[in-house]
Design a protein around this motif. Structure first.
Motif, mmCIF file in Angstrom:
data_model
loop_
_atom_site.group_PDB
_atom_site.id
_atom_site.type_symbol
_atom_site.label_atom_id
_atom_site.label_comp_id
_atom_site.label_asym_id
_atom_site.label_seq_id
_atom_site.Cartn_x
_atom_site.Cartn_y
_atom_site.Cartn_z
ATOM 1 N N ARG A 66 8.857 7.366 -7.484
ATOM 2 C CA ARG A 66 8.887 5.904 -7.492
ATOM 3 C C ARG A 66 10.244 5.327 -7.853
ATOM 4 O O ARG A 66 10.509 4.171 -7.609
ATOM 5 N N GLU A 96 2.161 1.846 -3.428
ATOM 6 C CA GLU A 96 1.126 2.336 -4.337
ATOM 7 C C GLU A 96 0.827 3.806 -4.117
ATOM 8 O O GLU A 96 0.381 4.503 -5.036
ATOM 9 N N ARG A 139 0.828 -1.207 0.000
ATOM 10 C CA ARG A 139 0.000 0.000 0.000
ATOM 11 C C ARG A 139 0.864 1.259 0.000
ATOM 12 O O ARG A 139 0.551 2.245 -0.678
#
Length: 360
Positions: free
Chosen positions: A279, A272, A269
């Motif tokens: 990222r 995400e 999570r």
């Protein structure tokens, strides 16, 4: 990987570690490979005890008996060769004695043949002597009985407090010539080739703990299974039980538990929720980043205290942050040759990126 010997180090009674550091120590290159040696130690001990188990001892005694029988057959063949050479020499001698001395050419040829048979006879006798000099110890019935009795007590003797590490090494080195180790990238697997005395080689694959879940060879499959089952409303206990049934293992090479599944779900999570521009940012453990850069952990810790690399303390561990661009800078810093007390260039000691939480 490089063909050199690995060295062992210990941290406590059960934390032995194997490392190939020769290229790093001598030429300043990256460490070749290293891993927790417990799984290798356990496998080697298990295989050794199998090799000297009662059933294996019985096979070895039978093989020894067969070798003794084969040895007697070979000795008999050598003796027959000596007898045949003696016969041919005697025949050549009689022919030489019977020839007319006045016929010099024939006498010379027969003498030459006689001398040739004498040389062949001497060669066969020397071969027989060499074979007999290769002493093979005889196993008397009493010694066989003693070996069979001791073989049933080997596991107890092996683990006894009175058995020293030197005793175990002596036994092991009598049976094993060498072990060739090859780690498989950053995954949890290690390939082994054990070369036993006598020439036989056995091949094995063991597992070692890894620092990050993503380094597991089956990480993508594990992630999909967890997310699919949680989407179906399964509990953490049900998901962990299914993972174990399917033969998966955690980053510590242990069985999955509800706690581990819960931790992985939180990690998924969090990943995400990372912004797209962040990222590419990678987190590293101390040992992992030090291995990547070919540094000592102590050196990397010094860099952290100086502010040369970004790190954040999470619980009791430090997490370091470095993407590909930051790794390039750190590698240049590693390669920079500091002479005397000259100051390291600021561009090499200034982090390019900031920790995402620091920018928040």
């Amino acid at each position: 990987h490089c063909g050199r010997h690995m060295s062992v180090s210990y941290s406590g009674r059960s934390k032995e570690r194997l490392a190939c550091d020769m290229t790093r120590n001598q030429w300043g290159e990256k460490q070749c490979q290293s891993f927790n040696a417990k799984s290798l130690s356990d496998l080697a001990q298990s295989l050794l005890l199998q090799a000297i188990a009662p059933a294996s001892i019985e096979l070895s005694l039978q093989a020894f008996a067969n070798l003794d029988q084969d040895r007697r057959v070979i000795e008999r063949q050598h003796m027959q060769s000596v007898e045949r050479a003696q016969y041919e020499s005697d025949v050549a001698y009689r022919r030489y004695e019977e020839v007319d001395p006045s016929n010099r050419l024939v006498a010379a040829e027969l003498e030459r043949r006689w001398e040739q048979t004498l040389r062949e006879k001497k060669a066969t006798e020397e071969t027989l002597d060499r074979f007999r000099s290769q002493h093979q110890e005889k196993l008397t019935p009493s010694r066989v009985s003693q070996i069979e009795k001791l073989s049933s007590d080997i596991p107890r003797l092996w683990n006894a407090e009175t058995t020293t590490g030197i005793d175990r090494q002596t036994i092991f080195r009598a049976l094993v010539e060498c072990i060739v180790v090859e780690t498989v990238g950053r995954t949890e697997y290690v390939h082994l080739t054990i070369r036993w005395s006598g020439g036989f080689e056995s091949r094995h694959r063991i597992m070692k703990p890894v620092l990050r879940f993503e380094w597991l060879e089956s990480a993508p499959e594990i992630r999909k299974l967890i997310q699919r089952r949680k989407g179906e409303g399964k509990t953490h206990a049900e998901v962990s039980a299914e993972l174990n049934r399917e033969g998966y293992h955690s980053a510590r090479c242990s069985a999955f538990t509800p706690v581990i599944v819960s931790s992985l779900i939180k990690q998924f999570r969090a990943e995400e929720n990372v912004k797209p521009e962040e990222r590419e940012l990678a987190s590293w453990g101390l040992r992992d980043l030090a291995h990547e850069l070919g540094l000592r952990k102590e050196t990397l810790n010094t860099w952290r205290r100086r502010g040369w690399v970004h790190a954040m303390k999470e619980s009791t561990r430090w997490t370091f942050w470095a993407d590909e661009e930051e790794l390039k800078r750190l590698r240049k810093l590693v390669d920079h040759n500091r002479q005397g007390l000259q100051k390291t260039p600021t561009k090499l000691t200034t982090p390019i990126i900031n920790h995402p939480q620091k920018n928040a």
